[in-house]
Design an enzyme around this catalytic site. Structure first.
Site, PDB file in Angstrom:
ATOM      1  N   ASP A  46       0.830  -1.220   0.000  1.00 49.27           N
ATOM      2  CA  ASP A  46       0.000   0.000   0.000  1.00 49.27           C
ATOM      3  C   ASP A  46       0.858   1.261   0.000  1.00 49.27           C
ATOM      4  O   ASP A  46       0.692   2.145  -0.836  1.00 49.27           O
ATOM      5  CB  ASP A  46      -0.826   0.079   1.305  1.00 49.27           C
ATOM      6  CG  ASP A  46      -2.117  -0.705   1.269  1.00 49.27           C
ATOM      7  OD1 ASP A  46      -2.681  -0.871   0.190  1.00 49.27           O
ATOM      8  OD2 ASP A  46      -2.558  -1.133   2.353  1.00 49.27           O
ATOM      9  N   GLU A  69      -5.437   7.033  -0.178  1.00 52.23           N
ATOM     10  CA  GLU A  69      -5.968   6.313   0.988  1.00 52.23           C
ATOM     11  C   GLU A  69      -5.008   6.341   2.176  1.00 52.23           C
ATOM     12  O   GLU A  69      -5.438   6.439   3.324  1.00 52.23           O
ATOM     13  CB  GLU A  69      -6.269   4.852   0.614  1.00 52.23           C
ATOM     14  CG  GLU A  69      -6.879   4.094   1.777  1.00 52.23           C
ATOM     15  CD  GLU A  69      -7.162   2.624   1.500  1.00 52.23           C
ATOM     16  OE1 GLU A  69      -6.938   2.149   0.385  1.00 52.23           O
ATOM     17  OE2 GLU A  69      -7.626   1.964   2.444  1.00 52.23           O
ATOM     18  N   ASP A 143      -6.113   4.721  -4.832  1.00 51.71           N
ATOM     19  CA  ASP A 143      -6.225   3.577  -3.922  1.00 51.71           C
ATOM     20  C   ASP A 143      -5.105   2.632  -4.341  1.00 51.71           C
ATOM     21  O   ASP A 143      -5.203   1.927  -5.345  1.00 51.71           O
ATOM     22  CB  ASP A 143      -7.589   2.886  -4.042  1.00 51.71           C
ATOM     23  CG  ASP A 143      -7.789   1.859  -2.925  1.00 51.71           C
ATOM     24  OD1 ASP A 143      -6.784   1.418  -2.342  1.00 51.71           O
ATOM     25  OD2 ASP A 143      -8.951   1.497  -2.651  1.00 51.71           O
ATOM     26  N   ILE A 145      -3.746  -0.154  -3.146  1.00 51.63           N
ATOM     27  CA  ILE A 145      -4.204  -1.553  -3.244  1.00 51.63           C
ATOM     28  C   ILE A 145      -5.657  -1.551  -2.796  1.00 51.63           C
ATOM     29  O   ILE A 145      -5.955  -1.290  -1.632  1.00 51.63           O
ATOM     30  CB  ILE A 145      -3.399  -2.524  -2.356  1.00 51.63           C
ATOM     31  CG1 ILE A 145      -1.944  -2.619  -2.838  1.00 51.63           C
ATOM     32  CG2 ILE A 145      -4.041  -3.927  -2.376  1.00 51.63           C
ATOM     33  CD1 ILE A 145      -1.095  -3.629  -2.066  1.00 51.63           C
ATOM     34  N   ASP A 146      -6.551  -1.780  -3.733  1.00 53.87           N
ATOM     35  CA  ASP A 146      -7.971  -1.875  -3.422  1.00 53.87           C
ATOM     36  C   ASP A 146      -8.300  -3.363  -3.354  1.00 53.87           C
ATOM     37  O   ASP A 146      -7.965  -4.112  -4.283  1.00 53.87           O
ATOM     38  CB  ASP A 146      -8.772  -1.187  -4.535  1.00 53.87           C
ATOM     39  CG  ASP A 146     -10.261  -1.256  -4.292  1.00 53.87           C
ATOM     40  OD1 ASP A 146     -10.685  -1.186  -3.132  1.00 53.87           O
ATOM     41  OD2 ASP A 146     -10.997  -1.388  -5.288  1.00 53.87           O
ATOM     42  N   THR A 148      -7.635  -5.346  -0.266  1.00 57.17           N
ATOM     43  CA  THR A 148      -6.472  -5.885   0.440  1.00 57.17           C
ATOM     44  C   THR A 148      -6.673  -7.363   0.803  1.00 57.17           C
ATOM     45  O   THR A 148      -5.724  -8.138   0.783  1.00 57.17           O
ATOM     46  CB  THR A 148      -6.209  -5.077   1.729  1.00 57.17           C
ATOM     47  OG1 THR A 148      -7.425  -4.957   2.442  1.00 57.17           O
ATOM     48  CG2 THR A 148      -5.724  -3.702   1.403  1.00 57.17           C
ATOM     49  N   ASP A 301     -12.576   4.382  -3.907  1.00 57.73           N
ATOM     50  CA  ASP A 301     -13.083   3.031  -4.177  1.00 57.73           C
ATOM     51  C   ASP A 301     -14.081   2.990  -5.337  1.00 57.73           C
ATOM     52  O   ASP A 301     -14.528   1.901  -5.713  1.00 57.73           O
ATOM     53  CB  ASP A 301     -13.758   2.456  -2.924  1.00 57.73           C
ATOM     54  CG  ASP A 301     -12.729   2.007  -1.912  1.00 57.73           C
ATOM     55  OD1 ASP A 301     -11.689   1.470  -2.332  1.00 57.73           O
ATOM     56  OD2 ASP A 301     -12.946   2.207  -0.702  1.00 57.73           O
TER      57      ASP A 301
HETATM   58  N1  LIG Z   1     -16.473  -2.585   6.441  1.00 54.54           N
HETATM   59  C1  LIG Z   1     -16.332  -2.303   5.155  1.00 54.54           C
HETATM   60  N2  LIG Z   1     -17.418  -2.152   4.381  1.00 54.54           N
HETATM   61  C2  LIG Z   1     -17.282  -1.877   3.087  1.00 54.54           C
HETATM   62  N3  LIG Z   1     -16.083  -1.733   2.463  1.00 54.54           N
HETATM   63  C3  LIG Z   1     -14.963  -1.877   3.181  1.00 54.54           C
HETATM   64  C4  LIG Z   1     -15.022  -2.177   4.552  1.00 54.54           C
HETATM   65  N4  LIG Z   1     -13.774  -2.276   5.021  1.00 54.54           N
HETATM   66  C5  LIG Z   1     -12.934  -2.029   3.967  1.00 54.54           C
HETATM   67  N5  LIG Z   1     -13.649  -1.793   2.862  1.00 54.54           N
HETATM   68  C6  LIG Z   1     -13.153  -1.473   1.547  1.00 54.54           C
HETATM   69  O1  LIG Z   1     -13.904  -2.166   0.579  1.00 54.54           O
HETATM   70  C7  LIG Z   1     -13.158  -2.219  -0.603  1.00 54.54           C
HETATM   71  C8  LIG Z   1     -13.031  -3.589  -1.150  1.00 54.54           C
HETATM   72  O2  LIG Z   1     -14.061  -3.732  -1.992  1.00 54.54           O
HETATM   73  P1  LIG Z   1     -14.784  -5.087  -2.076  1.00 54.54           P
HETATM   74  O3  LIG Z   1     -15.453  -5.300  -0.761  1.00 54.54           O
HETATM   75  O4  LIG Z   1     -15.736  -4.823  -3.195  1.00 54.54           O
HETATM   76  O5  LIG Z   1     -13.738  -6.095  -2.363  1.00 54.54           O
HETATM   77  C9  LIG Z   1     -11.850  -1.762  -0.279  1.00 54.54           C
HETATM   78  O6  LIG Z   1     -11.719  -0.437  -0.649  1.00 54.54           O
HETATM   79  C10 LIG Z   1     -11.753  -1.921   1.184  1.00 54.54           C
HETATM   80  O7  LIG Z   1     -10.693  -1.188   1.586  1.00 54.54           O
HETATM   81  P2  LIG Z   1      -9.159  -1.482   1.020  1.00 54.54           P
HETATM   82  O8  LIG Z   1      -8.903  -0.595  -0.168  1.00 54.54           O
HETATM   83  O9  LIG Z   1      -8.336  -1.101   2.160  1.00 54.54           O
HETATM   84  O10 LIG Z   1      -9.059  -2.935   0.639  1.00 54.54           O
HETATM   85 MG   LIG Z   2     -10.207   0.367  -1.601  1.00 56.34          MG
HETATM   86 MG   LIG Z   3      -6.774   0.275  -0.445  1.00 54.93          MG
HETATM   87 MG   LIG Z   4      -7.174  -0.034   3.225  1.00 48.08          MG
END
Ligand SMILES: Nc1ncnc2c1ncn2[C@@H]1O[C@H](COP(=O)(O)O)[C@@H](O)[C@H]1OP(=O)(O)O
Ligand SMILES: [Mg+2]
Ligand SMILES: [Mg+2]
Ligand SMILES: [Mg+2]
Length: 369
Positions: A46, A69, A143, A145-146, A148, A301
């Site tokens: 990240d 992010e 973002d 890493i989307d 994670t 996102d």
């Molecule tokens: N509690 C949550 N509810 C919804 N989305 C979340 C939650 N926690 C993290 N995310 C974020 O949801 C996205 C992942 O999408 P999906 O659920 O469609 O795979 C990411 O951006 C993730 O953050 P991150 O970028 O840190 O991974």
């Molecule tokens: Mg994300």
């Molecule tokens: Mg991310």
């Molecule tokens: Mg994150």
């Protein structure tokens, strides 16, 4: 207006960041080099990916603010753990920055052999992502890493970058290193970059080939909602699978949903994945809705994914049919946003009717003002 330079830079930054995150995965996750209590590789990936992308953006467009992010506060601490984390991030980011230039890249972007940065430069680059966002002017949205959780499982994740101008997404790039080029051939080639510029259509490019011609992608035109396939989060804690399932039944859909992490789902929707008839992106909160939603969506996102889908012939809205508002700050708003529903333009209204019915059935009233 043309965004040719922004698009070229964004493609290069995302491609380099995808190389970086893939190498983090290969070295730290696949080789099982993780030790208990180690900072998760996703943290390293990240930070390093945001440092790389932000460095390239700042070099080329120094006055553009960035909504990223991550922030570097944790990396600036004077502890042994922070020092070790910082050193790994600096080394990874510099490795990606100093790769030789390939076709279509420019030395004016601050990359190439000999362009390594100091640790301080890279921490500052990460922290430049602290912009609060807002209604007017240009801003980039990262973002690094989307998805994670998908990254750690060796499944889907995405490196995401968008340019927003006066609250409207104008350029979007999504790099998906693990996504099959053709979802129906999971053993075929993997690694896709999706790119869209407003008014210029949506495209897919194989990650492996910088010089290959982008392929135009489009959502199949269908009005028969029963043939669609749902695209939803892998994580049931991120989006309600049960509300999705109710909506899917109301539409007469019999196929199983495709569950995957990250904005890769927007790429799949844009290129028409799902039994040939196309998909529906569904993201409704696990509990609450609008002001009482369990989670507030972040602009990074959805910014590139929403443009990609619109440019591929789709409509992206919340559960009420309202457009996503990228001018409210770093989030889509607490109360202003009621989840995300995206589909081809010929079926989006029909899908919204089913969403409304399903949510009303759960005691949640949904109406467009
Ligand atoms: N509690 C949550 N509810 C919804 N989305 C979340 C939650 N926690 C993290 N995310 C974020 O949801 C996205 C992942 O999408 P999906 O659920 O469609 O795979 C990411 O951006 C993730 O953050 P991150 O970028 O840190 O991974
Ligand atoms: Mg994300
Ligand atoms: Mg991310
Ligand atoms: Mg994150």
């Amino acid at each position: 207006m043309s965004y040719a330079k922004e698009k070229a830079l964004a493609l290069s930054a995302v491609r380099r960041a995808c190389g970086l995150t893939s190498s983090v995965f290969n070295r730290l996750v696949q080789d099982e080099k993780l030790v208990k209590g180690d900072k998760s590789p996703v943290t390293v990936g990240d930070f390093a990916a945001q440092a790389l992308i932000s460095t390239m953006l700042h070099h080329t467009f120094p006055s553009d603010p960035i909504v990223g992010e991550e922030d570097a506060a944790e990396l600036r601490l004077d502890t042994a753990e922070s020092t070790s984390l910082r050193e790994r991030i600096v080394s990874l980011a510099n490795e990606a920055i100093s790769q030789p230039l390939v076709d279509k890249e420019s030395s004016e972007w601050g990359i190439g052999p000999g362009k390594e940065k100091t640790a301080e430069d890279l921490l500052d680059a990460i922290d430049r992502g602290n912009y609060e966002g807002g209604q007017t002017g240009r801003m980039w949205c990262i973002d690094p890493i989307d998805g994670t959780k998908g990254f750690l499982r060796g499944e889907q994740y995405a490196v995401c970058l968008a340019l927003i101008v006066d609250s409207i997404v104008q350029v979007g790039v999504i790099g998906c290193p693990n996504l099959p080029l053709d979802l129906s051939k999971p053993d075929g080639g993997r690694g896709c970059i999706f790119v869209a510029v407003r008014g210029e259509g949506a495209y897919q490019i194989p990650i492996s080939s910088n010089s290959s011609t982008p392929s135009r992608i489009q959502i199949p035109p269908t009005t028969d909602s029963s043939t669609l396939t749902f695209l939803e989060s892998y994580e049931s804690s991120h989006a309600s699978h049960s509300t999705s399932s109710t909506i899917s039944s109301l539409l007469g859909i019999t196929s199983s949903p495709i569950r995957m992490d990250s904005q890769a789902k927007y790429g799949c929707l844009a290129r028409g994945d799902g039994n040939g008839a196309g998909g529906v992106y569904m993201r409704l909160p696990v509990s609450g809705l609008g002001p009482t939603a369990s989670y507030i969506e972040k602009i990074w996102d959805h910014a590139p994914g929403s443009l990609l889908v619109e440019e591929a012939g789709g409509v992206v809205s919340d559960a009420r049919g309202f457009s996503l508002d990228f001018g409210l700050g770093r989030t889509l708003g607490k109360g202003e946003n009621w989840g995300v529903v995206a589909a081809g333009k010929d079926v989006h209204n029909k899908v919204l009717e089913a969403v409304k019915k399903a949510l009303e059935g759960e005691g949640k009233v949904v109406s467009k003002a």
